[in-house]
Design an enzyme around this catalytic site. Structure first.
Site, PDB file in Angstrom:
ATOM      1  N   PRO A   2       7.408   5.564  -6.238  1.00  0.00           N
ATOM      2  CA  PRO A   2       6.710   4.631  -7.116  1.00  0.00           C
ATOM      3  C   PRO A   2       5.343   4.224  -6.571  1.00  0.00           C
ATOM      4  O   PRO A   2       5.210   3.884  -5.394  1.00  0.00           O
ATOM      5  CB  PRO A   2       7.670   3.434  -7.168  1.00  0.00           C
ATOM      6  CG  PRO A   2       9.000   3.978  -6.789  1.00  0.00           C
ATOM      7  CD  PRO A   2       8.722   5.078  -5.805  1.00  0.00           C
ATOM      8  N   GLU A   3       4.342   4.283  -7.431  1.00  0.00           N
ATOM      9  CA  GLU A   3       2.984   3.863  -7.071  1.00  0.00           C
ATOM     10  C   GLU A   3       2.586   2.706  -7.986  1.00  0.00           C
ATOM     11  O   GLU A   3       3.431   2.161  -8.702  1.00  0.00           O
ATOM     12  CB  GLU A   3       2.038   5.057  -7.158  1.00  0.00           C
ATOM     13  CG  GLU A   3       2.511   6.210  -6.273  1.00  0.00           C
ATOM     14  CD  GLU A   3       1.564   7.415  -6.242  1.00  0.00           C
ATOM     15  OE1 GLU A   3       0.401   7.290  -6.677  1.00  0.00           O
ATOM     16  OE2 GLU A   3       1.994   8.485  -5.776  1.00  0.00           O
ATOM     17  N   LYS A  54       1.133  -2.149  -5.232  1.00  0.00           N
ATOM     18  CA  LYS A  54       2.469  -1.590  -5.044  1.00  0.00           C
ATOM     19  C   LYS A  54       3.522  -2.660  -4.777  1.00  0.00           C
ATOM     20  O   LYS A  54       4.517  -2.412  -4.102  1.00  0.00           O
ATOM     21  CB  LYS A  54       2.455  -0.593  -3.884  1.00  0.00           C
ATOM     22  CG  LYS A  54       1.764   0.717  -4.217  1.00  0.00           C
ATOM     23  CD  LYS A  54       2.087   1.740  -3.156  1.00  0.00           C
ATOM     24  CE  LYS A  54       1.453   3.068  -3.460  1.00  0.00           C
ATOM     25  NZ  LYS A  54       1.836   4.084  -2.473  1.00  0.00           N
ATOM     26  N   ARG A 339       1.731   7.971  22.286  1.00  0.00           N
ATOM     27  CA  ARG A 339       2.591   8.041  21.126  1.00  0.00           C
ATOM     28  C   ARG A 339       1.874   7.483  19.902  1.00  0.00           C
ATOM     29  O   ARG A 339       1.149   6.504  19.993  1.00  0.00           O
ATOM     30  CB  ARG A 339       3.880   7.242  21.366  1.00  0.00           C
ATOM     31  CG  ARG A 339       4.770   7.903  22.396  1.00  0.00           C
ATOM     32  CD  ARG A 339       6.158   7.275  22.420  1.00  0.00           C
ATOM     33  NE  ARG A 339       6.961   7.870  23.475  1.00  0.00           N
ATOM     34  CZ  ARG A 339       7.278   7.265  24.597  1.00  0.00           C
ATOM     35  NH1 ARG A 339       6.823   6.055  24.843  1.00  0.00           N
ATOM     36  NH2 ARG A 339       8.023   7.878  25.507  1.00  0.00           N
TER      37      ARG A 339
END
EC number: 3.2.2.-
Length: 390
Positions: A2-3, A54, A339
């Site tokens: 979903p956007e 969103k 990382r």
């Protein structure tokens, strides 16, 4: 996934489906969801919704005379990869209904459900939009445009334009399919530097000699990237239905699939960006394309090779690829400073990170015994408070 348009359509659905309904009782959460409990109980209340980028805000408003006395409560939802709202009979609850609001008697009892198959969706109490998100591309266009052009010095715009478009600090509501469709319409290579694409828009000024109607016509005929970030999502909303969806055979998604021009379409090429998201495009990928990766082109069903063709002409294994894999096995482990950072507003972190395959530590293979895998009841949201977004 979903956007912005899907969140907007979901808010429309809630308002239209629940506008005349009266809800009552407690809000019920599924036992497997790791989202917070919703401490709300009322003999009679109504539900309304609004969307921004969103996110979707749900407001529970007690009716006059309802008991126990209760203040309105607001919840903000982020849909993750598969969230949606459904209104169903109480005895027909969907399997993955993780939050449920029941209508009050008399009459057949219904349930408004937040359904999330993959459980990356999240809700927060209090009703505040997530801090750090930019203005909504659909409903706050002028503020959105100003926010982008005012911040072009930000290091986010050193990245390819396809990656910058997922940065929710500036493009709140744009996601994977929207970025592909927007760039395709303007014939912008997805791995062109974002600042190079957007700096030209700072100088764009309509001629003072043009009338208002001429200015509007010029915008409609030659929209720029920021204008398409507003108008393309608006097209999806105007289609109705649910917007994006991968379920086959559902009428709700037929109009959307017919609307697509680039995303996942035959003849289009694809590459993965540095976050592992697939970008679809046509033509040259651009100067910042990942080195050593070849774009893949999606073939139409008519041009796909038959099983016989594949057997007769098998592709030889790549020696270079196997050498690369061997070299990777010999690399030292990354230090803490090397990382990669966790999900943030700068990517689209509701997409789960796919762990890379590797050897397990210890001597499990030699002993022949394996530890039983722990199965988690739920997957925690990839939206840390105030730091990430969908």
């Amino acid at each position: 996934m979903p956007e912005g348009p899907e969140l907007h359509l979901a808010s429309q659905f809630v308002n239209e489906a629940c506008g005349a309904l009266v809800f009552g009782g407690c809000v019920e959460k599924s036992s497997v969801s790791r989202n917070p409990e919703v401490p709300f109980e009322s003999s009679a209340y109504r539900i309304s919704a609004s969307a921004r980028g969103k996110e979707l805000r749900l407001i529970l408003s007690p009716l006059p005379g309802a008991h126990p006395p209760q203040e309105p409560l607001a919840l903000v939802f982020r849909f993750g990869m598969s969230g949606s709202f459904q209104l169903v009979p109480r005895e027909e609850l969907p399997r993955h209904a993780h939050l449920r609001f029941y209508t009050a008697p008399p009459g057949p009892q219904l349930a408004l459900c937040f359904v999330d198959v993959r459980r990356f969706g999240h809700w927060d109490l209090g009703g505040k939009w997530q801090p750090g998100r930019g203005p909504c591309v659909l409903q706050e266009y002028e503020q959105f445009r100003e926010n982008v052009l005012r911040n072009l010095a930000d290091k986010a715009f050193d990245r390819p334009i396809c990656e910058a478009l997922l940065d929710q600090r500036f493009f709140n509501g744009i996601g994977n399919y929207l970025r592909a469709e927007i760039l395709y319409r303007l014939k912008i290579p997805p791995f062109e530097k974002a600042r190079s694409v957007l700096e030209a828009l700072q100088q764009r000024r309509p001629s003072l000699k043009l009338t208002l109607s001429q200015k509007i016509k010029a915008k409609l005929q030659n929209p720029d990237l920021l204008e398409l970030c507003h108008s393309v999502p608006k097209e999806v909303v105007q289609l109705g239905g649910r917007g994006y969806g991968s379920e086959s055979g559902e009428e709700d998604f037929a109009a959307f699939r017919a609307w697509l021009r680039c995303y996942g379409m035959p003849g289009m090429s694809s590459l993965q960006d540095r976050h592992g998201r697939t970008i679809w495009f046509q033509g040259d990928p651009g100067p910042l394309a990942p080195k050593g990766r070849k774009s893949r082109k999606k073939k139409s069903k008519a041009t796909q090779p038959s099983p016989e063709d594949r057997v007769e002409d098998p592709s030889p294994p790549s020696k270079a690829l196997s050498r690369t894999r061997r070299a990777k096995r010999d690399l030292p482990e990354r230090t803490a400073t090397q990382r990669p950072e966790g999900p943030s507003l700068q990517q689209d972190p509701e997409v789960p990170t796919v762990p890379k395959k590797g050897r397990r530590k210890g001597r499990q293979a030699a002993s022949g015994h394996r530890r039983p895998r722990k199965v988690k009841a739920d997957t925690p949201s990839l939206d840390p408070e105030g730091t990430s977004a969908s």
